[in-house]
Design a protein around this motif. Structure first.
Motif, short mmCIF file in Angstrom:
data_model
loop_
_atom_site.label_atom_id
_atom_site.label_comp_id
_atom_site.label_asym_id
_atom_site.label_seq_id
_atom_site.Cartn_x
_atom_site.Cartn_y
_atom_site.Cartn_z
N PRO A 1 0.84 -1.21 0.00
CA PRO A 1 0.00 0.00 0.00
C PRO A 1 0.87 1.26 0.00
O PRO A 1 2.06 1.19 0.30
N GLY A 2 0.26 2.37 -0.33
CA GLY A 2 0.99 3.64 -0.37
C GLY A 2 1.63 3.85 -1.72
O GLY A 2 1.74 2.94 -2.53
N SER A 3 2.06 5.10 -1.97
CA SER A 3 2.64 5.42 -3.27
C SER A 3 4.02 4.78 -3.43
O SER A 3 4.74 4.59 -2.46
N GLU A 4 4.36 4.48 -4.68
CA GLU A 4 5.73 4.10 -5.01
C GLU A 4 6.25 5.18 -5.96
O GLU A 4 5.55 5.59 -6.89
N ILE A 5 7.47 5.63 -5.70
CA ILE A 5 8.02 6.70 -6.53
C ILE A 5 8.80 6.08 -7.70
O ILE A 5 9.76 5.34 -7.50
N CYS A 6 8.38 6.46 -8.86
CA CYS A 6 8.92 5.87 -10.09
C CYS A 6 9.77 6.93 -10.78
O CYS A 6 9.35 8.07 -10.95
N LEU A 7 10.98 6.55 -11.16
CA LEU A 7 11.91 7.50 -11.75
C LEU A 7 12.27 7.04 -13.17
O LEU A 7 12.86 5.98 -13.34
N LEU A 8 11.87 7.85 -14.15
CA LEU A 8 12.16 7.50 -15.55
C LEU A 8 13.27 8.41 -16.07
O LEU A 8 13.04 9.52 -16.52
N GLU A 9 14.50 7.92 -15.93
CA GLU A 9 15.66 8.77 -16.21
C GLU A 9 15.69 9.33 -17.63
O GLU A 9 16.12 10.45 -17.84
N LEU A 10 15.18 8.53 -18.58
CA LEU A 10 15.24 8.97 -19.98
C LEU A 10 14.46 10.26 -20.21
O LEU A 10 14.77 11.04 -21.10
N GLN A 11 13.43 10.49 -19.38
CA GLN A 11 12.62 11.68 -19.57
C GLN A 11 13.15 12.90 -18.82
O GLN A 11 12.65 14.00 -18.97
N CYS A 12 14.13 12.68 -17.96
CA CYS A 12 14.66 13.76 -17.12
C CYS A 12 15.36 14.81 -17.98
O CYS A 12 16.14 14.47 -18.88
N ILE A 13 15.04 16.09 -17.72
CA ILE A 13 15.69 17.14 -18.49
C ILE A 13 16.77 17.84 -17.67
O ILE A 13 17.37 18.82 -18.10
N GLY A 14 17.00 17.33 -16.46
CA GLY A 14 18.12 17.82 -15.67
C GLY A 14 17.90 19.17 -15.01
O GLY A 14 18.84 19.90 -14.77
N CYS A 15 16.65 19.53 -14.68
CA CYS A 15 16.40 20.86 -14.11
C CYS A 15 16.62 20.90 -12.60
O CYS A 15 16.83 21.96 -12.02
N GLY A 16 16.56 19.74 -11.94
CA GLY A 16 16.83 19.68 -10.51
C GLY A 16 15.69 20.11 -9.61
O GLY A 16 15.86 20.20 -8.39
N ALA A 17 14.52 20.37 -10.17
CA ALA A 17 13.37 20.82 -9.36
C ALA A 17 12.97 19.77 -8.32
O ALA A 17 12.49 20.11 -7.23
N CYS A 18 13.19 18.52 -8.62
CA CYS A 18 12.78 17.43 -7.72
C CYS A 18 13.54 17.50 -6.40
O CYS A 18 12.95 17.35 -5.32
N ALA A 19 14.86 17.73 -6.49
CA ALA A 19 15.67 17.75 -5.28
C ALA A 19 15.24 18.89 -4.35
O ALA A 19 15.17 18.73 -3.13
N LYS A 20 14.90 20.03 -4.96
CA LYS A 20 14.46 21.18 -4.16
C LYS A 20 13.15 20.89 -3.46
O LYS A 20 12.87 21.41 -2.38
N ALA A 21 12.31 20.05 -4.07
CA ALA A 21 10.99 19.79 -3.51
C ALA A 21 11.00 18.73 -2.41
O ALA A 21 10.07 18.63 -1.62
N CYS A 22 12.07 17.94 -2.35
CA CYS A 22 12.09 16.81 -1.42
C CYS A 22 12.22 17.31 0.02
O CYS A 22 13.17 18.01 0.36
N PRO A 23 11.27 16.94 0.92
CA PRO A 23 11.30 17.46 2.29
C PRO A 23 12.26 16.68 3.20
O PRO A 23 12.52 17.08 4.32
N ASN A 24 12.76 15.55 2.71
CA ASN A 24 13.50 14.67 3.61
C ASN A 24 14.94 14.41 3.17
O ASN A 24 15.59 13.53 3.70
#
Lengths: 297, 703
Positions: free
Chosen positions: A43-66
């Motif tokens: 149960p609960g979300s699973e975080i899926c990372l599709l590297e091929l689609q990444c454009i390298g902006c880094g917005a994800c790291a800034k959003a991570c609270p942990n």
């Protein structure tokens, strides 16, 4: 009544008669190495990372609270630190990160599946609940099936049958078609390769067979796991002995699951296994047929 | 064959390059170039449709060229379904007698001229057939095929004088008709229409009497199918880019219904499908009509042939097309007997000059002008009215208002240009032979180009609903509703083709709904603008006194038209292709599968597609390998009928095949693929078109 799903597939053509819409429910009691929906296991979300689609902006790291998601030319998730909150997925502009898993009411789910109604009518199709394993959320499953039937839809339920007998009893008459699977006949092997005994499964299988409800038995054929002659022969004989009415459908190992495991940083133990050739597939089909069960191609 | 009366200047410009140009090459004998330059060109220069139109209306056509592509500027219109049934029933001699009678009693000088010309061409048609008879007889001497050739000679001779009686004679007579039509007019898409209906009486009588069996009928149809591939049409290099792959458009319709909702499919329908399956050639363009009452056997037979991967038969829907045509003033009887010409253009049989490719209107370009002061993003030139720019509009409604103004402005200019084209066609390219097989030209004594047909439509294509919907939905949601993107920021990004703004482009791509996924919010935008465009146009009358109506197909023009459009708010980069087909989603964006795409498409009123619509879908071959797969596919087609979508066609290929064909074209010359409204050899397509086909979504993939 709210449940948890991780996907809806429209134009599903392998989950029962006609053209179907299939909902994938979260959670499964087993832990099979070859599972092609590993994101549906818990149960609960699973975080899926599709590297091929990444454009390298880094917005994800800034959003991570942990501090679980670190961006250094490419995103990397520390799965130990990740609390699966999904903020990185929301922040990603490129759709390279997705949180798989959402809460939904049975009413809303049926409304979503109803969008395909015209295709159900034209093709003799309907809805299918799959997973994960729908028996992991029995009340939600029952409610969804009831609502779908009230709309006149054909309903199918895909399950591994690992559940308490009371769960099976409560659901017995709800789906128009039970799609169940038998993986391994040897109990020790079953424990080793799926994490659980097959005793409750076989007990439910026999109950289901005795009920006369329409059913289809699937047999996953996985290199090094279930594809011994002994195992397939025993399964074939078992099906023939318990329920002559159910056909058997071999489900051959599909190497495409590998990329999915990678996107969840999950270990894939079938790495580099080769898909079967057509000749091999025929060979396995013949073993099952020889045991006395009609095989669906 | 060169038709100098239609177009000559472009040939002068291109004749040396015809054998090396990127798309649809032709070998030219150097001696012919000399004859062309020394004899043909000096006589015809300045007298052709092309030259006169350029002199009179060239400035207008160029001024609107980036938004509206005006067609039929250097060749005849074609795209017509002649009265083949009448031709078979009467034959050239009887038609000629009728014309003579008309001529004798006619007093109007112009009409007398018309009748005199029809007598001439019909008489010439008979002589043309006799020449074939003589040739066959000559070839028969000492030939191992003497008996066959003697029979051919007998048939040709007979057809010159009297109507066809046997199936073999009828097919030969039909082919003569289409050869002569192509000799008269430099045009594509003279389409036979419902051959399984009007050839059936001949087939039935011969098989009943035992002179013909199904194998014999199939052999005759095989021969006709080969013949359909022998005539190709020389287009200029610009046009070849828009209509790539040597399309000629012998469109044959099978199945469907006849009066009273009776299933029209018969033995010939299945024989035609079999011929298609056996030969898998680009022509004829085989079209199956489906309706609620189509038999499961017929639908599954179609699906099996679709599964062979030649892209045919394409599927048309009686349920939506018949009412759409009736809305254009066509009688129920004629609408029920509709046929398809060329690629996907809809018509009645033998009584309509549909002028279906009058123009293509690039609404995506109009939107570009609406967000940028009426200025072209590619050149900075002022093209349309200036109502402001994206950062001037306070609300989404103001943007819509500006788009409407651009559409209105260019629609007016387009109609002016269309009228100029038609006027010169009437002067320069009267078509007396065609007029003999289009009702009621002979009755009225009026040439088909001058309005002699019973129905006189003009078709304008709306380009391209998917890009319009995706762009407007992104602007509405992200700029006006959520205010996630500032209008000036988006405008700047579009002007710079997203340079250094990839994250913003990704937001446009991933955070706004996309047409093709059964999402009302965006699909309704497509429906709204199709309706706006079509309704405005419906108020106008064309040069022949008939109606304008709309279609949604691009053939392969989405690549060329995309080259004309700067970056768009749907995340498409400057000069990239628009969505393919006509009603398809932007490639790669219909991520919910084929049923969702069909639902999205069904939200566009098919009544606005009475000139024809085009939807491409692609399935992998695995789908067609089992009886269960074929049944499910048939179910999908039944749903397509129920949804009221006019047209769909299917490519069946896998990506590896296509990539291999790009790498080693010589090994894949036989690979045919549906480009748009027709089938072409994949290796003959230009590289960017190949790439684009590969990029389209493949359904039925595992996982």
């Amino acid at each position: 009544m709210t449940g948890e799903i991780f996907d809806i597939k429209r134009f599903a053509v392998h989950d029962g008669p006609g053209i179907r819409a299939t909902a994938f429910l979260k959670g499964c009691p087993l832990n099979c190495a070859w599972c092609h929906n590993p994101e549906g296991k818990r149960p609960g979300s699973e975080i899926c990372l599709l590297e091929l689609q990444c454009i390298g902006c880094g917005a994800c790291a800034k959003a991570c609270p942990n501090g679980a998601l670190v961006f250094d030319s490419a995103p990397a998730i520390s799965r130990e630190r990740c609390i699966r909150c999904g903020r990185c997925a929301k922040a990603c502009p490129a759709g390279a990160i997705a949180a798989k898993g959402m809460k939904i009411t049975a009413e809303a789910l049926v409304a979503e599946l109803s969008k395909e109604e015209i295709f159900f009518q034209a093709s003799g199709g309907g809805i299918t609940l799959s997973g994960g394993d729908p028996l992991f959320q029995p009340e939600f499953t029952a409610e969804t099936l009831r609502l779908a039937r009230a709309k006149g839809f054909h309903t199918a339920l895909e399950t591994c049958l690992y559940a308490a007998p009371s769960v099976l009893e409560a659901l017995l008459d709800l789906p128009d078609l039970w799609i169940v699977d038998i993986k391994l006949m040897d109990e020790e092997e079953h424990k080793k390769k799926t994490g659980r005994s097959n005793a409750p499964i076989l007990k439910n299988y026999e109950r289901l067979a005795a009920s006369g409800r329409p059913m289809l038995t699937r047999i996953p054929i996985i290199p090094g796991y279930t594809d011994s002659i002994d195992n397939l022969n025993s399964i074939g004989k078992y099906i023939a002995a318990t329920n002559a009415k159910s056909a058997a459908e071999p489900m051959f190992y599909n190497p495409l699951a590998e990329s999915k495991y990678k996107s969840y940083d999950m270990e894939y133990s079938l790495l580099r296994a080769q898909p079967y050739t057509e000749e091999q597939e025929d060979y396995y089909r013949n073993i099952i047929t020889a045991a006395g069960v009609a095989v669906i191609i | 064959m060169v038709f100098p009366e239609a177009g000559i200047s472009w040939i002068d410009r291109e004749i040396e390059h015809l054998h090396t140009r990127p798309q649809d090459r032709f070998a030219v004998d150097p001696r012919d170039i000399v004859i062309f330059r020394e004899e043909i060109l000096p006589f015809w220069k300045g007298k052709s449709l092309e030259d006169i139109l350029r002199t009179e209306s060239g400035m207008l056509i160029d001024a609107i060229g980036r938004v509206v592509k005006i067609n039929q500027k250097d060749h005849a219109q074609g795209h017509i379904c002649p009265d083949t049934k009448g031709w078979l029933t009467h034959g050239p001699q009887e038609l000629c007698e009728r014309a003579k009678t008309k001529l004798a009693s006619e007093t109007d000088e112009k009409k007398k001229l018309f009748y005199r010309s029809t007598v001439m061409v019909l008489d010439a048609s008979s002589r043309f057939m006799l020449r074939y008879a003589a040739l066959a007889r000559e070839l028969a001497k000492g030939s191992e095929y003497a008996a066959d050739l003697e029979e051919n000679a007998r048939i040709c001779e007979k057809l010159a004088k009297q109507p066809a009686e046997t199936f073999h004679e009828a097919v030969q007579s039909l082919w003569f008709l289409y050869v002569i039509l192509h000799m008269e007019s430099n045009a594509s898409s003279f389409s036979p229409g419902r051959m399984d209906q009007y050839l059936y009486p001949y087939y039935k009588r011969d098989t009943d009497s035992g002179v013909l069996d199904n194998e014999g009928a199939l052999e005759i149809i095989h021969c006709l199918w080969l013949k359909f591939n022998q005539i190709v049409y020389l287009r200029n290099s610009h046009s070849a880019k828009y209509f790539a792959g040597f399309p000629i458009g012998f469109n044959v319709a099978i199945g469907g219904q006849i009066k009273g909702g009776v299933d029209a499919a018969n033995e010939l329908s299945y024989i035609f499908l079999k011929a298609q399956e056996d030969l898998l050639l680009p022509q004829p363009n085989l079209s199956a009509r489906l309706f609620d009452g189509s038999s499961q056997a017929f639908i599954e037979a179609c699906v099996r042939v679709i599964g062979k991967g030649g892209g045919m038969p394409q599927i048309f829907n009686d349920k939506s097309i018949i009412p759409a045509l009736m809305k254009q003033g066509i009688s129920e009887e004629d609408a029920t007997n509709y046929a398809i010409v060329g690629c996907v253009e809809l018509t009645t049989h033998g009584n309509n000059l549909g002028w279906s490719d009058a123009a293509m209107f690039n609404v995506v370009k109009a939107l570009e002008l609406a967000v940028n002061h009426g200025k072209c993003l590619l050149t900075g030139k002022h093209l349309g009215p200036d109502l402001g720019a994206l950062d001037d509009y306070g609300t989404y409604a103001e943007l819509e208002h500006a788009l409407a103004a651009e559409v209105d402005y260019f629609s007016e200019k387009m109609i002016e240009a269309c009228e100029a084209v038609e006027r010169i066609h009437q002067e320069i390219l009267p078509s007396p032979f065609l007029s003999c097989v289009i009702n009621d030209c002979m009755e009225k004594g009026v040439d088909v180009t001058a309005g002699g047909a019973q129905y006189n439509l003009s078709g304008i294509q709306i380009i391209q609903p998917a890009n319009i919907a995706d762009s407007l939905a992104a602007i509405k949601k992200l700029v006006f509703d959520e205010k996630r993107i500032a209008p000036a920021e988006l405008l700047q990004a579009l002007r710079s083709n997203f340079e250094d703004r990839e994250p913003l482009r990704q937001v446009l791509l991933n955070s706004a709904p996309k047409y093709g996924n059964d999402i009302d919010e965006v699909d309704e935008i497509a429906a709204k603008w199709v309706a706006y465009f079509s309704e405005r146009l419906a108020k106008r009358t064309n040069y022949r006194g008939g109606r304008y109506h709309t279609g949604m197909y691009t053939v392969s023009a989405h690549v060329a038209m995309g080259q004309n459009v700067g970056a768009s708010a749907d995340g498409r980069k400057s000069r990239e292709p628009l969505a393919d087909g006509g009603m398809s989603a932007m490639y790669g964006r219909d991520v919910n599968g084929p049923t969702s795409l069909l639902k999205s498409v069904s939200k566009l009123d098919s009544g606005y597609g009475s000139n024809g619509t085009l939807l491409n879908m692609k399935f992998l071959p695995a789908f067609f390998k089992t009886g269960e797969g074929i049944q499910k596919f048939a179910g999908l087609l039944r749903a397509f009928v129920a949804l009221g979508i006019n047209h769909v066609q299917f490519n069946v290929v896998n990506k590896d095949d296509l990539l291999a064909a790009q790498r080693e074209p010589e090994k894949h010359r036989n690979l045919t693929i549906r480009v748009a409204g027709y089938t072409a050899y994949f290796t003959e397509l230009a590289r960017d078109l190949q790439d684009e086909i590969i990029a389209r979504t493949a359904y039925g993939d595992i996982a």
